[in-house]
Design a protein around this motif. Structure first.
Motif, PDB file in Angstrom:
ATOM      1  N   ARG A 162       4.041  -2.606 -12.662  1.00 35.60           N
ATOM      2  CA  ARG A 162       5.492  -2.563 -12.901  1.00 35.60           C
ATOM      3  C   ARG A 162       6.263  -3.395 -11.887  1.00 35.60           C
ATOM      4  O   ARG A 162       7.291  -3.990 -12.208  1.00 35.60           O
ATOM      5  CB  ARG A 162       6.005  -1.124 -12.855  1.00 35.60           C
ATOM      6  CG  ARG A 162       5.847  -0.382 -14.155  1.00 35.60           C
ATOM      7  CD  ARG A 162       6.665   0.889 -14.157  1.00 35.60           C
ATOM      8  NE  ARG A 162       6.348   1.784 -13.064  1.00 35.60           N
ATOM      9  CZ  ARG A 162       5.409   2.730 -13.087  1.00 35.60           C
ATOM     10  NH1 ARG A 162       4.693   2.911 -14.154  1.00 35.60           N
ATOM     11  NH2 ARG A 162       5.201   3.495 -12.043  1.00 35.60           N
TER      12      ARG A 162
ATOM     13  N   GLU B 126       3.368 -17.867 -14.359  1.00 32.41           N
ATOM     14  CA  GLU B 126       2.744 -17.378 -15.582  1.00 32.41           C
ATOM     15  C   GLU B 126       1.265 -17.721 -15.582  1.00 32.41           C
ATOM     16  O   GLU B 126       0.857 -18.749 -15.038  1.00 32.41           O
ATOM     17  CB  GLU B 126       3.399 -17.979 -16.821  1.00 32.41           C
ATOM     18  CG  GLU B 126       4.767 -17.440 -17.095  1.00 32.41           C
ATOM     19  CD  GLU B 126       5.320 -17.872 -18.453  1.00 32.41           C
ATOM     20  OE1 GLU B 126       6.389 -17.364 -18.790  1.00 32.41           O
ATOM     21  OE2 GLU B 126       4.693 -18.690 -19.144  1.00 32.41           O
TER      22      GLU B 126
ATOM     23  N   GLU C 205       6.539  -9.166 -14.598  1.00 37.84           N
ATOM     24  CA  GLU C 205       7.782  -9.086 -15.362  1.00 37.84           C
ATOM     25  C   GLU C 205       7.521  -8.748 -16.816  1.00 37.84           C
ATOM     26  O   GLU C 205       8.211  -7.938 -17.408  1.00 37.84           O
ATOM     27  CB  GLU C 205       8.545 -10.415 -15.292  1.00 37.84           C
ATOM     28  CG  GLU C 205       9.267 -10.632 -14.005  1.00 37.84           C
ATOM     29  CD  GLU C 205      10.085 -11.917 -14.002  1.00 37.84           C
ATOM     30  OE1 GLU C 205      10.315 -12.515 -15.085  1.00 37.84           O
ATOM     31  OE2 GLU C 205      10.480 -12.336 -12.913  1.00 37.84           O
ATOM     32  N   ARG C 206       6.520  -9.429 -17.416  1.00 34.53           N
ATOM     33  CA  ARG C 206       6.221  -9.156 -18.825  1.00 34.53           C
ATOM     34  C   ARG C 206       4.820  -9.643 -19.168  1.00 34.53           C
ATOM     35  O   ARG C 206       4.275 -10.534 -18.533  1.00 34.53           O
ATOM     36  CB  ARG C 206       7.265  -9.778 -19.741  1.00 34.53           C
ATOM     37  CG  ARG C 206       7.055 -11.212 -20.061  1.00 34.53           C
ATOM     38  CD  ARG C 206       8.006 -11.745 -21.145  1.00 34.53           C
ATOM     39  NE  ARG C 206       7.939 -13.176 -21.068  1.00 34.53           N
ATOM     40  CZ  ARG C 206       8.852 -13.947 -20.526  1.00 34.53           C
ATOM     41  NH1 ARG C 206       9.952 -13.433 -20.052  1.00 34.53           N
ATOM     42  NH2 ARG C 206       8.680 -15.243 -20.456  1.00 34.53           N
ATOM     43  N   VAL C 207       4.285  -9.027 -20.207  1.00 35.28           N
ATOM     44  CA  VAL C 207       3.007  -9.428 -20.775  1.00 35.28           C
ATOM     45  C   VAL C 207       3.284  -9.777 -22.233  1.00 35.28           C
ATOM     46  O   VAL C 207       3.826  -8.960 -22.973  1.00 35.28           O
ATOM     47  CB  VAL C 207       1.957  -8.300 -20.684  1.00 35.28           C
ATOM     48  CG1 VAL C 207       0.673  -8.708 -21.390  1.00 35.28           C
ATOM     49  CG2 VAL C 207       1.685  -7.928 -19.234  1.00 35.28           C
ATOM     50  N   THR C 208       2.943 -11.000 -22.618  1.00 36.72           N
ATOM     51  CA  THR C 208       3.135 -11.449 -23.997  1.00 36.72           C
ATOM     52  C   THR C 208       1.767 -11.550 -24.660  1.00 36.72           C
ATOM     53  O   THR C 208       0.876 -12.236 -24.160  1.00 36.72           O
ATOM     54  CB  THR C 208       3.820 -12.833 -24.023  1.00 36.72           C
ATOM     55  OG1 THR C 208       5.047 -12.751 -23.292  1.00 36.72           O
ATOM     56  CG2 THR C 208       4.101 -13.274 -25.442  1.00 36.72           C
TER      57      THR C 208
ATOM     58  N   ARG D 170       3.536 -12.876 -17.074  1.00 32.87           N
ATOM     59  CA  ARG D 170       4.569 -13.497 -16.240  1.00 32.87           C
ATOM     60  C   ARG D 170       4.791 -12.582 -15.043  1.00 32.87           C
ATOM     61  O   ARG D 170       5.204 -11.438 -15.190  1.00 32.87           O
ATOM     62  CB  ARG D 170       5.865 -13.689 -17.006  1.00 32.87           C
ATOM     63  CG  ARG D 170       6.937 -14.347 -16.143  1.00 32.87           C
ATOM     64  CD  ARG D 170       8.238 -14.528 -16.931  1.00 32.87           C
ATOM     65  NE  ARG D 170       9.275 -15.049 -16.100  1.00 32.87           N
ATOM     66  CZ  ARG D 170       9.543 -16.332 -15.921  1.00 32.87           C
ATOM     67  NH1 ARG D 170       8.817 -17.233 -16.533  1.00 32.87           N
ATOM     68  NH2 ARG D 170      10.531 -16.718 -15.155  1.00 32.87           N
TER      69      ARG D 170
END
Length: 160
Positions: free
Chosen positions: A126, A149, A130-133, A143
């Protein structure tokens, strides 16, 4: 499988880019601090607003003259512009403080953790990611905080 892929990406990032990552995080902190230390600019804005306010008060007693009315409009326009600029500076400073705090947390968290990560940690993920795509069943893009990334395979070769 997703947790394993995220762990492998974090291990690769730390192993391959530890020095670069630390340098990037330090650079972000230095930029944020530099923005915060531009304290004279908001003070200059406030000082200029006070000057304009005094001049506006003085000119209002002579209102009705075309030149005076023109100058009053110019002062009002400049005051509006300066107030908008002041709001923007405050907003930027708040954002910079938030990013600096976030980066310090990430550095502290990484310093506190064993850099040979062996088990998935929700807390670490967390704070660091920032994010998982999800691109497909076999590949994700992760990211990290700070903008880096990394593409990561899911399932295959994870855990080797």
């Amino acid at each position: 499988m997703l947790h394993d892929a995220i762990m492998e990406a974090m291990q690769n990032l730390i192993r391959d880019n530890q020095n670069d990552m630390a340098a990037s995080l330090q650079e972000i902190i230095l930029q944020c601090t530099a923005q915060q230390n531009q304290g004279s600019q908001p003070e200059e804005l406030r000082h200029r607003l006070e000057e304009l306010n005094r001049e506006l008060d003085r000119l209002l007693t002579f209102a009705g003259n075309d030149l005076t009315d023109l100058r009053i409009k110019q002062i009002s326009d400049e005051m509006l512009r300066l107030r908008q600029q002041e709001k923007q500076l405050v907003s930027c400073a708040d954002y910079a403080r938030g990013r600096e705090d976030e980066m310090r947390e990430v550095i502290a968290l990484l310093d506190d953790k064993d850099l040979n990560l062996t088990e998935y940690s929700n807390e670490l993920v967390r704070r660091v990611i920032e994010r998982v795509t999800v691109l497909s069943r076999e590949e994700i893009v992760i990211r990290f905080v700070g903008g880096m990334e990394m593409r990561q395979r899911v399932g295959e070769n994870v855990g080797k």
